[in-house]
Design a protein around this motif. Structure first.
Motif, PDB file in Angstrom:
ATOM      1  N   VAL A   1       0.864  -1.175   0.000  1.00  0.00           N
ATOM      2  CA  VAL A   1       0.000   0.000   0.000  1.00  0.00           C
ATOM      3  C   VAL A   1       0.900   1.225   0.000  1.00  0.00           C
ATOM      4  O   VAL A   1       1.813   1.333   0.833  1.00  0.00           O
ATOM      5  N   TRP A   2       0.642   2.134  -0.914  1.00  0.00           N
ATOM      6  CA  TRP A   2       1.542   3.251  -1.186  1.00  0.00           C
ATOM      7  C   TRP A   2       0.802   4.568  -1.008  1.00  0.00           C
ATOM      8  O   TRP A   2      -0.352   4.711  -1.422  1.00  0.00           O
ATOM      9  N   GLY A   3       1.463   5.516  -0.372  1.00  0.00           N
ATOM     10  CA  GLY A   3       0.855   6.832  -0.216  1.00  0.00           C
ATOM     11  C   GLY A   3       1.902   7.915  -0.307  1.00  0.00           C
ATOM     12  O   GLY A   3       3.090   7.689  -0.017  1.00  0.00           O
ATOM     13  N   THR A   4       1.477   9.098  -0.711  1.00  0.00           N
ATOM     14  CA  THR A   4       2.392  10.229  -0.797  1.00  0.00           C
ATOM     15  C   THR A   4       1.632  11.516  -0.539  1.00  0.00           C
ATOM     16  O   THR A   4       0.427  11.602  -0.834  1.00  0.00           O
ATOM     17  N   ILE A   5       2.320  12.510   0.023  1.00  0.00           N
ATOM     18  CA  ILE A   5       1.705  13.800   0.305  1.00  0.00           C
ATOM     19  C   ILE A   5       2.654  14.904  -0.122  1.00  0.00           C
ATOM     20  O   ILE A   5       3.869  14.743  -0.113  1.00  0.00           O
ATOM     21  N   PHE A   6       2.085  16.043  -0.504  1.00  0.00           N
ATOM     22  CA  PHE A   6       2.884  17.223  -0.835  1.00  0.00           C
ATOM     23  C   PHE A   6       2.010  18.459  -0.697  1.00  0.00           C
ATOM     24  O   PHE A   6       0.982  18.581  -1.355  1.00  0.00           O
ATOM     25  N   ARG A   7       2.389  19.318   0.219  1.00  0.00           N
ATOM     26  CA  ARG A   7       1.692  20.574   0.467  1.00  0.00           C
ATOM     27  C   ARG A   7       0.233  20.337   0.815  1.00  0.00           C
ATOM     28  O   ARG A   7      -0.094  19.999   1.935  1.00  0.00           O
ATOM     29  N   PHE A   8      -0.697  20.482  -0.140  1.00  0.00           N
ATOM     30  CA  PHE A   8      -2.124  20.337   0.141  1.00  0.00           C
ATOM     31  C   PHE A   8      -2.736  19.130  -0.574  1.00  0.00           C
ATOM     32  O   PHE A   8      -3.961  19.013  -0.625  1.00  0.00           O
ATOM     33  N   ALA A   9      -1.911  18.252  -1.142  1.00  0.00           N
ATOM     34  CA  ALA A   9      -2.438  17.157  -1.957  1.00  0.00           C
ATOM     35  C   ALA A   9      -1.825  15.827  -1.540  1.00  0.00           C
ATOM     36  O   ALA A   9      -0.699  15.762  -1.036  1.00  0.00           O
ATOM     37  N   GLY A  10      -2.586  14.751  -1.751  1.00  0.00           N
ATOM     38  CA  GLY A  10      -2.099  13.423  -1.424  1.00  0.00           C
ATOM     39  C   GLY A  10      -2.590  12.391  -2.419  1.00  0.00           C
ATOM     40  O   GLY A  10      -3.576  12.620  -3.149  1.00  0.00           O
ATOM     41  N   GLN A  11      -1.906  11.244  -2.450  1.00  0.00           N
ATOM     42  CA  GLN A  11      -2.255  10.157  -3.356  1.00  0.00           C
ATOM     43  C   GLN A  11      -2.118   8.828  -2.621  1.00  0.00           C
ATOM     44  O   GLN A  11      -1.287   8.684  -1.730  1.00  0.00           O
ATOM     45  N   VAL A  12      -2.950   7.869  -3.032  1.00  0.00           N
ATOM     46  CA  VAL A  12      -2.907   6.518  -2.457  1.00  0.00           C
ATOM     47  C   VAL A  12      -3.158   5.508  -3.569  1.00  0.00           C
ATOM     48  O   VAL A  12      -4.015   5.727  -4.434  1.00  0.00           O
ATOM     49  N   SER A  13      -2.426   4.412  -3.553  1.00  0.00           N
ATOM     50  CA  SER A  13      -2.713   3.302  -4.453  1.00  0.00           C
ATOM     51  C   SER A  13      -2.268   2.013  -3.783  1.00  0.00           C
ATOM     52  O   SER A  13      -1.562   2.033  -2.766  1.00  0.00           O
ATOM     53  N   THR A  14      -2.700   0.897  -4.337  1.00  0.00           N
ATOM     54  CA  THR A  14      -2.357  -0.423  -3.810  1.00  0.00           C
ATOM     55  C   THR A  14      -1.783  -1.273  -4.929  1.00  0.00           C
ATOM     56  O   THR A  14      -2.351  -1.340  -6.021  1.00  0.00           O
ATOM     57  N   PHE A  15      -0.661  -1.904  -4.659  1.00  0.00           N
ATOM     58  CA  PHE A  15       0.024  -2.727  -5.653  1.00  0.00           C
ATOM     59  C   PHE A  15       0.109  -4.161  -5.142  1.00  0.00           C
ATOM     60  O   PHE A  15       0.733  -4.418  -4.100  1.00  0.00           O
ATOM     61  N   VAL A  16      -0.514  -5.062  -5.872  1.00  0.00           N
ATOM     62  CA  VAL A  16      -0.501  -6.478  -5.513  1.00  0.00           C
ATOM     63  C   VAL A  16       0.101  -7.247  -6.682  1.00  0.00           C
ATOM     64  O   VAL A  16      -0.542  -7.406  -7.727  1.00  0.00           O
ATOM     65  N   PRO A  17       1.337  -7.692  -6.568  1.00  0.00           N
ATOM     66  CA  PRO A  17       1.991  -8.392  -7.679  1.00  0.00           C
ATOM     67  C   PRO A  17       1.150  -9.553  -8.195  1.00  0.00           C
ATOM     68  O   PRO A  17       0.637 -10.358  -7.422  1.00  0.00           O
TER      69      PRO A  17
END
Length: 396
Positions: free
Chosen positions: A167-183
């Motif tokens: 499970v992957w997430g990232t943030i920067f200033r006022f925005a964020g992203q999330v995704s899930t990677f299942v090989p």
């Protein structure tokens, strides 16, 4: 990147459930037990799960808190940093009394305050090419809350090699992203972003800032993904990138599919090279530059011109008397002209021979010198103050 199917993916549970829960656990998790499709079996699966959380900072804080509260049986936390007062605005697992402690020790203590029966394992260090494969193989699921591109790609590549969901997430200033990677069950990070960005292509939190509560929004979404995967409920963000803009309050979803032309990950060579370029905690990133140490600076403080490349608010906390202010952003935009303008505004008709540039710890001043180095007039020496104003203040 091809268009993904409109059907939302579902997966079987990641783990087999523990045999039973104690009466105290049944009471503790009663609100979960009444959830349709989740119930007692879902809670028993959570108790059986072993999760690795990379980072105990902005994203790791809500992830760890909510996974512990949800009843995940075993949590491993890896981080090489210590708690600073500037972390407390967003890293809610830590307290003021934890400043100066290792983040993993602080986070583990917080988990045990919440639930003494959770098994917590700590690693005071970084995820590296040397330990990544073993750590991924030893856990049912990994959540990546790292603060640099190199570690994110290392996590992706280790997941692809071992087969552990990520499970992957990232943030920067006022925005964020999330995704899930299942090989084996959809695209991976490299299908969405094939190449590892340069380490300094995006400002870090200290330079660019981050809205504290954003970490809670994105971290909670990551924890939700973990629970869905462990228990086999709902549709994970496989092949979908959740995007959140805090200032507008808008969520959007980008669908993406595996890239048939992307080479498969076969080893950690590329990720290892990227990780080698990321400095350890307490060192200044960037190229090697001419530095002046604190002892020499103190001895020559009246003979050099000092330029502070931090932001306005940072100078409110502390500043070197007599220093000129030129934010790094101005140097990025205008190069030597920006510095020349500041020097001219100070009544200097010609560039001084010795200019000392400083920031907080040395990272931004090193970047400033790299930008300016191609335009320095003959006879002018640019140096970075080793350790920045932190080192200068520490000498008082």
């Amino acid at each position: 990147m091809s268009t993904a199917s409109t059907a939302l993916p579902t997966l079987p549970p990641l783990v087999e459930p523990v045999e039973s829960l104690s009466p105290a656990e049944l009471e503790r998790y009663s609100r979960h037990l009444s959830l349709p499709g989740f119930g007692l079996e879902g809670q028993r699966r959570l108790r059986a799960a072993s999760v690795l959380v990379i980072g105990a900072g902005g994203l790791g804080s809500p992830v760890i808190n909510y996974l512990a509260a949800a009843g995940v049986g075993s949590i491993t936390i890896i981080d090489d940093d210590v708690v600073e007062s500037s972390n407390l605005q967003r890293q809610v697992i830590h307290r003021d009394a934890d400043v100066g402690r290792s983040k993993v020790a602080s986070a583990a203590e917080a988990v045990h305050r919440l639930d003494p029966n959770i098994a917590v394992h700590t690693i005071e260090g970084r995820l590296t090419p040397e330990n990544a494969l073993e750590l991924f193989a030893g856990h049912d699921l990994v959540l990546d809350g790292a603060d640099n591109f190199a570690t994110r790609y290392l996590s992706n590549d280790a997941a692809e090699l071992i087969g552990t969901p990520l499970v992957w997430g990232t943030i920067f200033r006022f925005a964020g992203q999330v995704s899930t990677f299942v090989p084996g069950h959809g695209p991976m990070l490299r299908d969405l972003f094939p190449d590892i960005p340069e380490p300094d292509s995006v400002p870090n939190c200290a330079e660019g800032g981050v809205l504290g509560v954003l970490c809670g929004t994105v971290g909670s979404a990551m924890a939700t993904e973990a629970i869905k995967l462990i228990c086999g409920v709902g549709s994970p963000f496989i092949g979908r990138l959740l995007r959140y803009e805090a200032l507008t309050g808008e969520y959007s979803t980008l669908r993406f599919s595996p890239d048939p032309d992307r080479p498969a990950v076969t080893d950690l060579t590329e990720a290892a090279a990227a990780c080698a370029a990321v400095p350890a905690i307490g060192t200044a990133p960037g190229p090697t530059v001419d530095e002046i140490d604190i002892a020499e600076f103190r001895a020559r403080e009246d003979d050099v011109v000092v330029v502070d490349v931090r932001e306005d608010w940072e100078r409110e906390l502390a500043s070197i008397p007599g220093s000129m202010h030129l934010p790094l952003g101005d140097i990025r935009d205008s190069g030597w002209e920006a510095l020349e303008s500041v020097l001219g505004g100070a009544g200097r008709s010609r560039a001084p021979v010795d200019i000392v540039i400083h920031c907080r710890s040395g990272a931004r001043s090193a970047e400033a010198i790299e930008i300016l180095s191609g335009s320095v007039p003959a006879g002018v020496r640019l140096r970075s103050l080793a350790g920045g104003i932190d080192a200068w203040a520490g000498q008082d």
